[in-house]
Design a protein around this motif. Structure first.
Motif, short mmCIF file in Angstrom:
data_model
loop_
_atom_site.label_atom_id
_atom_site.label_comp_id
_atom_site.label_asym_id
_atom_site.label_seq_id
_atom_site.Cartn_x
_atom_site.Cartn_y
_atom_site.Cartn_z
N ALA B 214 0.85 -1.19 0.00
CA ALA B 214 0.00 0.00 0.00
C ALA B 214 0.88 1.23 0.00
CB ALA B 214 -0.90 0.00 1.23
N LEU B 215 0.58 2.19 -0.88
CA LEU B 215 1.36 3.42 -0.81
C LEU B 215 0.47 4.63 -1.06
CD1 LEU B 215 3.71 3.91 -3.86
CD2 LEU B 215 1.83 2.33 -3.87
N LEU B 216 0.90 5.73 -0.48
CA LEU B 216 0.11 6.95 -0.59
C LEU B 216 0.42 7.62 -1.91
CD1 LEU B 216 0.55 8.37 3.01
CD2 LEU B 216 -1.48 7.32 2.04
N MET B 217 -0.62 8.01 -2.61
CA MET B 217 -0.43 8.53 -3.96
C MET B 217 -0.65 10.03 -4.03
SD MET B 217 0.29 5.91 -5.76
CE MET B 217 -0.06 6.29 -7.46
N GLY B 218 -1.32 10.60 -3.08
CA GLY B 218 -1.62 12.03 -3.17
C GLY B 218 -2.90 12.34 -2.44
#
Lengths: 568, 390
Positions: B214-218
């Motif tokens: 999971a990664l934060l995209m904006g």
């Protein structure tokens, strides 16, 4: 139901009053009578009263010119000093009477001559009643009865086996005097007298306990103490009508202000320096023969958090320790309750990582948290009690059983959670930080745990508030128990959460020592000498001794620049 | 005697009253709780229904370093349990989860709530209601929007943390290091949702790769309560500059001599939004003050020269300005006032605002915004001149 119980109690009291009259009968009768002139008659009566006990020694002898005077001494073996009796009573009477005029000795008032010129003992009293004779005899004095005289001499010859002065085990200190009170009243008063060399230091004697005739001593510092307080103490002591006083605890329970309160309103200590310090604050001490525990009144709640060492050490670390003691007190009463409240009601208060850890530890344990906490609390109390009562050689068994079996095994067997063991251990350790309130704390802890188990934090607050209200309503011999916090006295906060340096504690506690509020002079903060002061120094000497009040500072008052003048 | 008896009776009655009036009267043991650490709300296959996934902790399976006794057997299993249920309302679905879970769900330790992209497009206000209304859920939980299914986010693989939800909430907390993603908690989301003009935003999250990380995209931008679009990382920082949320981060600029790049660390930044009326038109002036250090230069300029120093400052200001303009462009395109310009106008011109308020949607897309960036370079690290052979 309560009404019924109280009625029953009242009935018992009435019954006892009637019975006691009967039982004390033959004792009281004899005490009224006075001595007769006939020695044999006197001895007969005395034997009938003291008779059968084998530690009563009655030594009959005769002295004077041609051994014409018959006399007899009576004493209790073991309570008396044999040397004194042999060397200072019997020897002068039997050997040295020849030095006196025989005719003079044979007259009726020869007892005066014997008292004044023949006995080489410090304290000799003339008594006339049988009661005084028996009293003197049983308290370790030697009674001299002479044929033809209706008076007897009570010669002080007390001397018995007693424990030496040792360091008290209950109140250990790192810095400060190591001596503690013993079981002997006289030696205890001497310890106090040595601390306070002042004619205003008054010791008043009293006897309590119809059967035990225990010596009680009230000690106070005239001028500092509130005279009404002394009156009140005496009044309450005189009201005690019981057959035995074996320990100062008996007296405490008879004279305390709030017998149903969990908080003790009378303080006790084993250390002469503590008692001296309290006397100098304006308190009254009650010493009881046969116990090293000396009572002081009035007591305030904050007293439990003060130790003698606080005043001997420098103020900074001491102030931290004070705060630490308050924190420990709160831990010891609150920790299990807070644990229970948090885990069963307010899980949202626990930080998530901690909650996970605690939940993992609680996983699979069969009992609710409140049961765990109470059971572990009981187990700890059992261990503690067993640890005190156990014979020394098996003492190590307790630690093994306590630590391994109950702590380790119970957790690994999944019977109880590990956190509750930690909580109870923390509670146990903290309770020893404030020993004076540890009984109360144990009681409060149980109540708080139960109420936390029922109502959560709400329950804890209810009990704490009830406790606080109760503390504020308590009084000990007229002094508000929660002073100086309620009623608030800013001046006295110098010795509550922090302790100011000794030179900054100018006044005695307002609610106790108001009769002579000033303890010492102002501006005694030590500093390097100024030029002007150096010249004046010798002139300051004479007024030093005249000002006794300021010298009798509590807890080793130091006057830095004048300390060398004390002996002048 | 009677007085004492009566006193005790009174006390007893008081106690009973006390016990019965106590409000929150439910004791629950720790081992009867299903601690929820994350919620994900998806669209159900049936129309008008939602699919709710709750991530429940399994404390027994969590390997706690010192616990030991928990055993290695538990380690093989996942320490969490994702429980899914469909229903009409959020509350109903959460309760319905107890058909599967033997413990009642415990929500106060919930850290994140994730809405899927498609449900966000339809509007999330109706689902938000329970989350805001319920006493068990905190106002500090993070609001996220996922690209793709929300429940998949809770399945993502984590390395340092054992629980995906906790990992994601920490991911949001370390966004300070870059300021390239938004951190929006429930309270802020609520405030923006209730504002008449300011548009709500939420963190944007996505699962990528085979590893399912999971990664934060904006940032996800909402118009009212409906998803309007996504801001990328740079645009997100542009937004953060304006709302004063930039804490730290790296700005990459070209070196003054044109060879290579230099990275500048943001130390502190603040912003000021000032509405102005010039020639009967509304302008917004955004002032951004930034201070930073030179962290790295991949070229070999001598920083002891003031003109080089100032040149870097200028280049930095240009980058910041570019980021802000990019965000502004998107926002005006979607007509979403994510910067809170409307509230700023309201504060400064309360009388005028009455007339503008209802027409703000017409005003915003064509609003003239002046961005003034004051970027300062403070220190250059341990060295001034780069270490290289002269």
């Amino acid at each position: 139901m309560f009404g019924f119980l109280f009625k029953k109690l009242q009935f018992w009291q009435l019954l006892n009053q009637r019975n006691s009259g009967k039982q004390n009968g033959n004792w009281q009768k004899s005490s009224q009578t006075s001595l007769s002139r006939d020695l044999k008659e006197n001895l007969k009566v005395l034997k009938s009263i003291l008779g059968t006990s084998n530690d009563i020694v009655i030594r009959e002898f005769s002295f004077g010119y041609d051994e014409k005077i018959n006399a007899s001494i009576i004493f209790v073996d073991g309570l008396t000093d044999r040397m004194t009796i042999n060397e200072s009573i019997i020897k002068p009477l039997m050997y040295d009477t020849h030095l006196f005029d025989s005719r003079e000795l044979l007259t009726t008032n020869n007892i005066d001559i014997i008292q004044k010129s023949m006995l080489s003992v410090g304290d000799v009293k003339i008594v006339t009643s049988l009661d005084d004779v028996i009293d003197g005899c049983l308290s370790g004095d030697t009674v001299l009865l002479i044929n033809g005289s209706d008076q007897a001499l009570v010669i002080s010859s007390r001397g018995w086996e007693s424990r030496g002065i040792q360091e008290p085990k209950t109140e250990a200190v790192v810095r400060g005097p190591r001596e503690g009170f013993t079981e002997t009243l006289r030696s205890n008063t001497s310890l106090l007298r040595r601390k306070i060399r002042n004619p205003d230091f008054i010791l008043e004697n009293m006897q309590l306990g119809q059967r035990t005739k225990t010596d009680i001593c009230i000690a106070y510092l005239k001028g500092v103490v509130n005279p009404k307080l002394v009156e009140e103490v005496k009044y309450r002591l005189k009201k005690i009508n019981t057959d035995a006083i074996l320990e100062s605890g008996y007296i405490e329970q008879f004279i305390e202000d709030a017998p149903f309160s969990p908080f003790a309103t009378i303080a006790n200590s084993e250390k002469p320096d503590v008692i001296a310090g309290k006397l100098l604050e304006g308190r009254v001490a009650i010493l009881v023969d046969g116990t090293p525990m000396v009572l002081t009144v009035p007591m305030v709640f904050i007293e439990s958090f003060q130790t003698s060492e606080d005043y001997y050490s420098r103020p900074f670390y001491t102030s931290i320790l004070r705060t630490l003691r308050f924190i420990s007190f709160f831990i010891t009463i609150l920790a299990p309750g807070v644990y229970v409240a948090l885990t069963t009601f307010h899980q949202e208060f626990i930080p998530t990582p901690l909650l996970i850890t605690m939940a993992a530890a609680r996983e699979g344990t069969p009992f609710p948290a409140v049961v765990e906490a109470i059971v572990m609390g009981i187990v700890y109390e059992i261990l503690r009690e067993a640890g005190i009562r156990l014979p020394r050689p098996v003492g190590s068994a307790i630690s093994i059983v306590g630590a391994l079996v109950i702590g380790e095994a119970a957790v690994s067997a999944g019977l109880i959670g590990a956190p509750v063991v930690i909580v109870v251990a923390l509670t146990a350790i903290s309770s020893f930080v404030v020993p004076a309130q540890s009984d109360t704390a144990a009681l409060g802890r149980v109540i708080i745990t139960i109420s936390a188990g029922a109502l959560g934090a709400f329950g804890i607050i209810i009990i704490l508030l009830a406790g606080l209200i109760h503390l504020c309503t308590l009084r000990s011999f007229g002094t508000p128990y929660f002073s100086p916090l309620a009623p608030l006295s800013f001046r006295d906060l110098k010795d509550v959460f922090i302790r100011l340096p000794i030179w900054a504690m100018f006044t005695r506690p307002r609610t106790i020592g108001w009769h002579d509020p000033q303890r010492q002079e102002f501006r005694q903060i030590p500093a390097p000498p100024q030029d002007s002061e150096k010249v004046e120094q010798p002139q300051g000497e004479p007024e030093n001794n005249s000002n006794m009040k300021s010298q009798t500072g509590v807890q080793g008052l130091k006057r830095p620049r004048k300390i060398g003048n004390k002996d002048t | 005697m009677m007085k004492v008896g009566r006193f005790f009776i009174k006390l007893l009655i008081l106690l009973m009253v006390l016990l019965s009036i106590a409000g929150c009267w439910n004791r629950r043991e720790l081992d009867n709780l299903a601690i929820v650490s994350g919620l994900a709300i998806d669209k159900a296959e049936e129309s008008e229904k939602i699919q709710l996934t709750a991530q429940i902790l399994k404390p027994g399976n969590l390997s706690i370093a010192a616990a030991g006794g928990a055993g290695d057997g538990g380690r093989a299993e996942r320490p969490y349990w994702n429980l899914t249920e469909t229903g009409n309302t959020v509350f109903e679905t959460i309760r319905a989860l107890t058909h599967k879970s033997n413990r009642r769900l415990f929500l106060p330790h919930n850290e994140i709530v994730i809405f899927s992209e498609d449900i966000a497009k339809e509007g999330i206000q109706k689902y938000m209601d329970f989350i805001i209304r319920d006493h068990e859920l905190r106002r500090l939980i993070y609001v996220l929007v996922s690209k793709g299914k929300a429940s998949e986010i809770l399945e993502s693989k984590t390395e340092l943390e054992q629980i995906p939800a906790i990992s994601i909430s920490q991911l949001i907390e370390v966004r300070d290091a870059t300021s390239e993603s938004s951190a929006v908690n429930l309270q802020e989301f609520m405030n923006r949702l209730m504002s008449k003009t300011t548009a709500p935003i939420a963190s944007l999250i996505e699962v990528v790769g085979k590893e399912k990380t999971a990664l934060l995209m904006g940032t996800a931008v909402f118009k009212k309560d409906k998803l309007a679009g996504f801001l990328g990382r740079e645009e997100t920082r542009g937004l953060q500059w304006v709302i004063g949320e930039v804490k730290s981060g790296i700005i990459v600029v070209d070196c003054p001599n044109g060879k290579g790049k230099a990275s500048l660390e943001i130390i502190r930044a603040n912003s000021k939004i000032t509405p102005e009326i010039k020639d009967d038109t509304l302008h917004i002036k955004v002032e951004i003050n930034e201070e930073g250090n030179l962290g790295e230069e991949m070229c070999s300029v001598d920083l002891s020269k003031p003109e080089v120093w100032m040149s870097i400052e200028r280049r930095k200001a240009v980058v910041i300005r570019k980021e802000v303009m990019a965000a502004l462009k998107k926002a005006q395109e979607w007509n979403t006032d994510i910067f809170g310009f409307g509230d700023a106008v309201h504060r400064k011109y309360p009388k005028l605002w009455k007339y503008i308020e209802s027409q703000w949607d017409d005003f915003f897309p064509s609003l003239e915004v002046t961005v003034i960036v004051k970027a300062k370079l403070r220190r250059s690290g341990m060295i001034t001149k780069p270490a290289k052979p002269e």
